[in-house]
Design a protein around this motif. Sequence first.
Motif, short mmCIF file in Angstrom:
data_model
loop_
_atom_site.label_atom_id
_atom_site.label_comp_id
_atom_site.label_asym_id
_atom_site.label_seq_id
_atom_site.Cartn_x
_atom_site.Cartn_y
_atom_site.Cartn_z
N TYR A 1 -2.73 -7.30 -0.77
CA TYR A 1 -2.21 -6.56 0.39
C TYR A 1 -2.76 -7.07 1.71
O TYR A 1 -2.02 -7.32 2.66
N SER B 1 0.86 5.64 -0.34
CA SER B 1 0.12 6.90 -0.35
C SER B 1 1.11 8.01 -0.70
O SER B 1 2.19 8.09 -0.10
N LEU C 1 0.86 -1.18 0.00
CA LEU C 1 0.00 0.00 0.00
C LEU C 1 0.89 1.23 0.00
O LEU C 1 1.84 1.32 0.78
N GLU D 1 -2.74 3.77 -3.27
CA GLU D 1 -2.74 2.59 -4.13
C GLU D 1 -2.54 1.35 -3.28
O GLU D 1 -1.62 1.29 -2.45
N ARG D 2 -3.39 0.35 -3.47
CA ARG D 2 -3.32 -0.89 -2.69
C ARG D 2 -3.22 -2.07 -3.65
O ARG D 2 -4.03 -2.20 -4.57
N ALA E 1 1.12 -0.34 5.99
CA ALA E 1 2.00 -0.41 4.83
C ALA E 1 3.37 -0.91 5.23
O ALA E 1 3.87 -0.62 6.31
#
Length: 303
Positions: free
Chosen positions: A191, A168, A166, A186-187, A284
């Motif tokens: 994940y 950002s 992930l 965005e993932r 993340a």
Amino acid sequence: MGVRIKSTGIARDADTFSIVELSGRAARRAMEAAGVEPGRVGVMINAGIFRDSNTVEPAVSALIQKAAGIGLDYVKEDPRSFSFDLMNAGTSVLNAVQVAQAVLATGSAEHVLIVSGDTHPSLTRAAADDEFPYATAGAALLLEQTGEPEGFGQVHTRAAAGTPGLESYVDVETMGDRGRGLMTVEREPDYLDRLLAVAADAARAALAGSDIDETTVALIAATPSADFPARLADELGLAPDAVFTPDLSQGDPHTAALTLAYDAAAQADSLTGYRDVLFVAAGAGPSAAAVVYRLPATVGAAA
């Protein structure tokens, strides 16, 4: 000796989307609940990630410290207060607990205040479309040293190899002069599965390193998805009714999730009958942190 939660403070007020204001309110509420004057807070740590207008400087912790009314006077005899940002995605709050344990052990501070929470950088929920998964909330943990057999144990951390899963970021070239109010998240498709694996690894390490009865352990975990805590409990063999989560009606509270869930459970006396809380943060990296918290007898079951 250990470090225990003296009080909590929550701010989900609908009149603002400023995480500076909400975290400041949460901090004030935590201090008021404990009857602790701002001058008795030696260190304040901000564990939030997504902030007002994508602020980089000054440190957001300084803005929250001002909103909380901590250390605003500069008279020679006044006690000193220090604040800083600690950003490590979803594990920030438990990383802050690690720092608080070290600070309080030195006796250099009477209390450490950990604030957390996230918001859409535009400061309007309407601008937070379905691709931005985080809810706006402010939360605060007021911590103190205790000589009793209660409080946080050792924080165990884990990180998985490979891509973060992930990400950002602010795409400056694409966003142009709108960058202060936008964020790209965005993932990767796998994940959550990867995050679950590393969270379970950290949780098992925390449980193995503690002298506990797993039948009296409550689970409070990160909420990257609504079912993540329940899936983690299943991985660990914990009972489904031992899982406590925050209000997720507006999305994932991210860094505030652990504090929100603990506050809600404690306020509702839902932790009665439990001796320990297993806190598991994850985000993340994928990365995770876990710690067992021995409840005071007034919150959980009698020792």
